[in-house]
Motif scaffolding. Structure first.
Motif, PDB file in Angstrom:
ATOM      1  N   LYS A   3       0.798  -1.217   0.000  1.00  0.00           N
ATOM      2  CA  LYS A   3       0.000   0.000   0.000  1.00  0.00           C
ATOM      3  C   LYS A   3       0.837   1.275   0.000  1.00  0.00           C
ATOM      4  O   LYS A   3       0.317   2.356  -0.221  1.00  0.00           O
ATOM      5  N   SER A   4       2.128   1.121   0.309  1.00  0.00           N
ATOM      6  CA  SER A   4       2.973   2.315   0.355  1.00  0.00           C
ATOM      7  C   SER A   4       3.136   2.887  -1.047  1.00  0.00           C
ATOM      8  O   SER A   4       3.407   2.176  -2.003  1.00  0.00           O
ATOM      9  N   GLU A   5       2.961   4.173  -1.151  1.00  0.00           N
ATOM     10  CA  GLU A   5       3.051   4.832  -2.447  1.00  0.00           C
ATOM     11  C   GLU A   5       4.510   4.921  -2.899  1.00  0.00           C
ATOM     12  O   GLU A   5       5.383   5.284  -2.111  1.00  0.00           O
ATOM     13  N   PRO A   6       4.793   4.556  -4.142  1.00  0.00           N
ATOM     14  CA  PRO A   6       6.175   4.660  -4.636  1.00  0.00           C
ATOM     15  C   PRO A   6       6.634   6.107  -4.699  1.00  0.00           C
ATOM     16  O   PRO A   6       5.886   6.988  -5.142  1.00  0.00           O
ATOM     17  N   LYS A   7       7.844   6.344  -4.247  1.00  0.00           N
ATOM     18  CA  LYS A   7       8.407   7.683  -4.253  1.00  0.00           C
ATOM     19  C   LYS A   7       9.659   7.694  -5.118  1.00  0.00           C
ATOM     20  O   LYS A   7      10.463   6.772  -5.052  1.00  0.00           O
ATOM     21  N   PRO A   8       9.836   8.709  -5.917  1.00  0.00           N
ATOM     22  CA  PRO A   8      11.046   8.777  -6.753  1.00  0.00           C
ATOM     23  C   PRO A   8      12.288   8.946  -5.910  1.00  0.00           C
ATOM     24  O   PRO A   8      12.275   9.598  -4.864  1.00  0.00           O
ATOM     25  N   TRP A  36      16.943   2.471  -9.445  1.00  0.00           N
ATOM     26  CA  TRP A  36      16.652   2.806  -8.048  1.00  0.00           C
ATOM     27  C   TRP A  36      15.234   2.459  -7.601  1.00  0.00           C
ATOM     28  O   TRP A  36      15.009   1.964  -6.496  1.00  0.00           O
ATOM     29  N   ASN A  37      14.245   2.715  -8.419  1.00  0.00           N
ATOM     30  CA  ASN A  37      12.837   2.639  -7.983  1.00  0.00           C
ATOM     31  C   ASN A  37      12.174   1.289  -8.228  1.00  0.00           C
ATOM     32  O   ASN A  37      11.095   1.042  -7.680  1.00  0.00           O
ATOM     33  N   TRP A  38      12.786   0.433  -9.009  1.00  0.00           N
ATOM     34  CA  TRP A  38      12.139  -0.848  -9.347  1.00  0.00           C
ATOM     35  C   TRP A  38      12.110  -1.760  -8.129  1.00  0.00           C
ATOM     36  O   TRP A  38      13.053  -1.807  -7.323  1.00  0.00           O
ATOM     37  N   ARG A  39      11.012  -2.518  -7.967  1.00  0.00           N
ATOM     38  CA  ARG A  39      10.851  -3.451  -6.848  1.00  0.00           C
ATOM     39  C   ARG A  39      10.676  -4.874  -7.367  1.00  0.00           C
ATOM     40  O   ARG A  39      10.032  -5.087  -8.392  1.00  0.00           O
ATOM     41  N   ASP A  40      11.227  -5.839  -6.616  1.00  0.00           N
ATOM     42  CA  ASP A  40      11.109  -7.244  -7.004  1.00  0.00           C
ATOM     43  C   ASP A  40       9.813  -7.835  -6.450  1.00  0.00           C
ATOM     44  O   ASP A  40       8.933  -7.099  -5.976  1.00  0.00           O
ATOM     45  N   GLN A  41       9.679  -9.159  -6.494  1.00  0.00           N
ATOM     46  CA  GLN A  41       8.447  -9.811  -6.033  1.00  0.00           C
ATOM     47  C   GLN A  41       8.206  -9.597  -4.542  1.00  0.00           C
ATOM     48  O   GLN A  41       7.065  -9.633  -4.082  1.00  0.00           O
ATOM     49  N   LYS A  42       9.267  -9.391  -3.792  1.00  0.00           N
ATOM     50  CA  LYS A  42       9.138  -9.124  -2.358  1.00  0.00           C
ATOM     51  C   LYS A  42       9.036  -7.635  -2.062  1.00  0.00           C
ATOM     52  O   LYS A  42       9.161  -7.217  -0.915  1.00  0.00           O
ATOM     53  N   LEU A  43       8.822  -6.854  -3.103  1.00  0.00           N
ATOM     54  CA  LEU A  43       8.652  -5.401  -2.992  1.00  0.00           C
ATOM     55  C   LEU A  43       9.908  -4.697  -2.484  1.00  0.00           C
ATOM     56  O   LEU A  43       9.840  -3.630  -1.880  1.00  0.00           O
ATOM     57  N   ARG A  44      11.058  -5.301  -2.725  1.00  0.00           N
ATOM     58  CA  ARG A  44      12.325  -4.695  -2.305  1.00  0.00           C
ATOM     59  C   ARG A  44      12.966  -3.951  -3.476  1.00  0.00           C
ATOM     60  O   ARG A  44      12.997  -4.448  -4.588  1.00  0.00           O
ATOM     61  N   ARG A  45      13.475  -2.763  -3.183  1.00  0.00           N
ATOM     62  CA  ARG A  45      14.272  -2.052  -4.171  1.00  0.00           C
ATOM     63  C   ARG A  45      15.708  -2.583  -4.140  1.00  0.00           C
ATOM     64  O   ARG A  45      16.085  -3.353  -3.249  1.00  0.00           O
TER      65      ARG A  45
END
Length: 279
Positions: free
Chosen positions: A84-89, A237-246
């Motif tokens: 639910k956390s909004e992605p931030k640049p 920097w901003n891309w997230r994997d399946q575990k939502l990790r940058r």
């Protein structure tokens, strides 16, 4: 005669308990036995003694169920927060803060100040509306002219650093509109040996490199990759994997990134010959 008969009659009677009038009377004996059965209670297991055992078993099951439920809820809660956390640049301050936190326990105050990078070495950050090609076109509008003047081997003009080989392949496919006729090299460890990459870098001129910090760092150590001609270094920097990790959320990747920065990238940034971008 009567006395003699009476003596004979008493002598012929059986002796013992059966000879008593109460014992010979069947009805009277039956009544006493019934009274004895009624007055002596038969021991019956009390319900109160059973209840504590049953209650104890129920409580233990409830406790086990509650512990398993709370564990599952905690995992879901963390995932929900990340989802639910909004992605931030990514901003230059984010990289500076990570570097300070990483080196704070290993460096003195003066050494930490030397790690600070000038704002002029950072490119415009991605506002999360760009594709990779559109972002690279914005930060380097004169790419065609720049790559035509590049003739040094064992080096690249632009280096894109990401977290995995799979992600590197995705980035290479997504930058087709920007790269045009530029030569691209894959700089990751999956299915590619270091010596093979060294030979490719020695054999021809390459303009773009996409890979992981661990393999890039190894190539620099072995002398197969020269960072000095590098003009642009872009972090995925901003891309997230399946575990939502940058990329910088993974401890191993973060460590390798900072080690790569110390291998000459920081000095190039301070001399303003190299620009950093956060895609």
């Amino acid at each position: 005669m009567a006395d003699d008969l009476g003596d004979e009659w008493w002598e012929n009677q059986p002796t013992g308990a059966d000879s008593s009038p109460e014992a010979s009377d069947g009805e009277g004996g039956g009544d006493t036995e019934v009274m004895q059965q009624e007055t002596v209670p038969v021991p019956v297991p009390s319900e109160e003694t059973k209840q504590p055992k049953e209650c104890f078993l129920i409580q233990s099951k409830e406790r086990k169920e509650n512990t398993t439920k709370t564990r599952k809820r905690r995992k879901k809660k963390i995932t929900d927060v990340l989802a639910k956390s909004e992605p931030k640049p990514g901003l230059p301050e984010d990289l500076q803060k990570l570097m300070k936190d990483y080196y704070s326990s290993r460096r003195s105050v003066i050494e930490l100040e030397e790690l600070n990078l000038p704002d002029s070495c950072f490119l415009k950050a991605n506002d999360l509306t760009h594709s990779l090609s559109s972002y690279l076109k914005e930060i380097c509008p004169k790419w065609v002219k720049l790559r035509k003047n590049h003739s040094e081997k064992k080096s690249v003009l632009m280096l894109i650093v990401c977290s995995s080989a799979t992600r590197a392949l995705e980035l290479i496919r997504s930058m087709t509109a920007f790269r045009g006729d530029s030569k691209v090299i894959k700089l990751f460890a999956k299915h590619i040996k270091v010596q093979e990459q060294v030979k490719l870098l020695e054999k021809r001129v390459v303009h773009l490199g996409v890979g992981t910090p661990g393999r890039i760092k190894e190539l620099v150590k072995q002398g197969g990759f020269n960072l000095n001609p590098l003009k642009f270094l872009v972090f995925d920097w901003n891309w997230r994997d399946q575990k939502l990790r940058r990329m910088m959320d993974i401890p191993e990747i973060r460590k390798e990134v900072f080690e790569l920065l110390e291998m000459g990238v920081l000095s190039l940034c301070k001399s303003e010959s190299l620009k950093l971008g956060l895609f």
